[in-house]
Design an enzyme around this catalytic site. Structure first.
Site, PDB file in Angstrom:
ATOM      1  N   ASP A 278      11.481   1.062   9.005  1.00  0.00           N
ATOM      2  CA  ASP A 278      11.416  -0.249   8.695  1.00  0.00           C
ATOM      3  C   ASP A 278      11.575  -0.371   7.185  1.00  0.00           C
ATOM      4  OD1 ASP A 278       8.975   0.909   7.439  1.00  0.00           O
ATOM      5  OD2 ASP A 278       7.902  -0.817   8.208  1.00  0.00           O
TER       6      ASP A 278
ATOM      7  N   ASP B 123       7.808   3.035   5.496  1.00  0.00           N
ATOM      8  CA  ASP B 123       6.594   3.671   6.055  1.00  0.00           C
ATOM      9  C   ASP B 123       6.479   3.958   7.643  1.00  0.00           C
ATOM     10  OD1 ASP B 123       6.040   0.967   6.871  1.00  0.00           O
ATOM     11  OD2 ASP B 123       4.023   0.906   5.629  1.00  0.00           O
TER      12      ASP B 123
ATOM     13  N   SER C   7       6.339  -5.020   4.048  1.00  0.00           N
ATOM     14  CA  SER C   7       6.866  -4.170   5.371  1.00  0.00           C
ATOM     15  C   SER C   7       8.058  -4.688   6.093  1.00  0.00           C
ATOM     16  CB  SER C   7       5.538  -3.644   6.081  1.00  0.00           C
ATOM     17  OG  SER C   7       5.857  -2.715   7.000  1.00  0.00           O
TER      18      SER C   7
END
Length: 499
Positions: free
Chosen positions: A251, A255, A104
């Protein structure tokens, strides 16, 4: 060993069982395969996706090959794609599970292994500890079978759904042309987001050139999170240069979605709570009666006041979309303050920055057609429900144990007053059921503070809120100033907690 935290593994690249490497990934996959077989899901379909971080291509290949050797039908997506595409694919393809190789918005040295279960929702306890037990029991060598890439139509199907969201969720209101400044922060969301926005009717897009192509080193931002100070500077500069109506930052795995807006004082990024309530209000205007919206214990309380005013139900969960996606029947929208938004839970049961960006563009387009802005909408909500100012103080500590020690010290000697206001105290670790978690909640008249250790990083996280009633349009500025003063006092208190 690395343990399953937020839906899977996450950690630094390197050798050994406490870091991300081929052996760690192979063992994790063998444990996942054993857990699925124990639930009579052996031989089912499993989706494997990845981002563009260091090691992601190799880790996805290993994951697919271990699953194939274990007898599963593997859909190994053919290119680096946003995490929401994998979540979508699990549900759309009726898969028994999905794995996305991603860390992430973590720093460049990290990678991770995110698990979805059937239906496309994140892994939920006690499955994490059950899989850990099977990982510990896995033996070397772990068999692997070569797997060709497949699922070439998954992205196009996902994009077709996202392009419909303005009509499905935004209604039939008049729309005006808008200009968008955009950055994917060196991640995998660039081309997908531009395509999705264009298909939804928003083609005047200006991207931050230095940050558009995937780059696992994240050269312009060492912490590639739109919430980090400075991460969106290039985006806001571009937005001002091109006279944009909206700025959008994703990002690296796309997400999460953050919005920037023009104000009389210049461009600024909205907080996750501001974006969350704006998108919730947009969705609720066309949602069926008695629809459900949800947020988390660390988010603003404004949604709890907006929902009943719009004829909707409200739910509150622990942090993370593994909980939000399961908030209840009739869920039409969920958000968490960390710029995560689920605008289409019937299709993607996780946060989705791409679909959130499209819906945000639709909202701004409709507002511009009426001569209004997102700031106008926020002011109107404040006048009706009171100013709700939120902030987060994130304290980096040497390790996660240090963060836990601070929380334990507060648990032993909690403050009786914050921002000159008496506060009640709830230790959520003492609760039973799904709301039990390692967090402390302090609540007083117009102030709220939630403190918890991060589940993925060596940080202590403090979530602040100050609420101030507004007497009317003429009292908005004074109410905002009073709320900011109380919020500043809460910030000062939190910054003392790291010693």
């Amino acid at each position: 060993m690395l343990t399953f935290g937020t839906a899977g593994l996450r950690g630094p690249l390197g050798p050994g069982p406490d870091e991300m490497n081929v052996t760690t990934v192979a063992r994790a996959t063998a444990g996942l395969a054993a857990w699925l077989r124990d639930r009579c899901l052996g031989g089912g379909r499993v989706v494997v996706g990845r981002d563009a971080r260091h090691g992601s291509a190799e880790f996805a290949e290993v994951t697919a090959e271990v699953l194939a050797a274990a007898g599963f039908v593997v859909i190994r997506l053919p290119e680096p794609l946003p995490t929401p595409v994998t979540a979508y694919a699990v549900r759309a393809l009726d898969a028994v599970a999905g794995v996305q190789i991603t860390a992430s918005h973590n720093p460049p040295a990290d990678n991770g292994y995110k698990v979805y279960v059937d239906g496309g929702a994140q892994l939920l306890a006690p499955a994490d500890t059950e899989i850990e037990q099977r990982i510990a029991a896995s033996t070397e060598p772990i068999p692997r079978t070569p797997v060709e890439t497949s699922g070439g139509d998954v992205l196009s199907r996902y994009l077709a759904r996202v392009a419909q969201l303005p009509q499905l969720l935004g209604g039939s209101g008049e729309r005006a042309d808008i200009r968008i400044a955009f950055t994917p922060l060196h991640g995998v969301g660039g081309a997908t987001a531009v395509h999705a926005l264009g298909a939804a009717g928003f083609s005047d897009i200006h991207a931050v050139a230095e940050q558009f192509a995937p780059d696992p080193d994240f050269p312009t931002t060492p912490f590639p999170n739109p919430e980090e100070p400075g991460a969106a500077d290039l985006l806001l500069r571009l937005a001002e240069q091109v006279d944009a109506d909206l700025a959008i930052a994703l990002d690296p795995d796309a997400d999460r979605c953050a919005l920037g807006v023009p104000t009389p004082e210049g461009w600024r990024m909205l907080r996750g709570d501001e974006t969350g309530v704006l998108l919730a209000d947009h969705v609720l205007r066309t949602a069926p009666a008695d629809a459900l919206v949800a947020t988390t214990i660390v988010s603003s309380r404004l949604l709890s006041r907006l929902a009943p005013a719009r004829g909707a139900r409200y739910a509150e969960t622990l942090t993370g979309f593994k909980w939000l996606a399961r908030a209840g029947d009739g869920l039409v929208y969920a958000y968490e303050e960390a710029i995560g938004h689920c605008v289409d839970p019937a299709t993607v049961r996780d946060k989705d920055g791409i679909s959130a960006a499209v819906l945000a563009a639709d909202l701004v387009s409709q507002l511009r057609a009426r001569g209004r802005t997102l700031i106008d909408e926020l002011d109107e909500l404040a006048i009706r429900f009171g100013v709700h100012l939120t902030d987060q103080v994130s304290l980096r500590l040497p390790d996660q144990r240090a963060a836990a020690e601070v929380v334990n010290a507060l648990r032993a000697a909690p403050p009786a007053e914050l921002a000159a206001t008496p506060v009640d105290y709830v230790d959520m670790s003492a609760l039973r059921g799904r709301m039990r978690t390692d967090a402390l909640v302090f609540t007083g008249d117009g102030v709220r503070l939630v403190i918890r250790p991060s589940g993925t990083e060596p940080k202590l996280k403090c979530y602040l809120e100050a609420v101030q009633p507004v007497s009317g349009p003429s009292g908005l500025a004074a109410a905002g100033k009073a709320a900011e003063e109380r919020l500043s006092e809460l910030r000062d208190y939190c910054r003392t907690l790291a010693g």
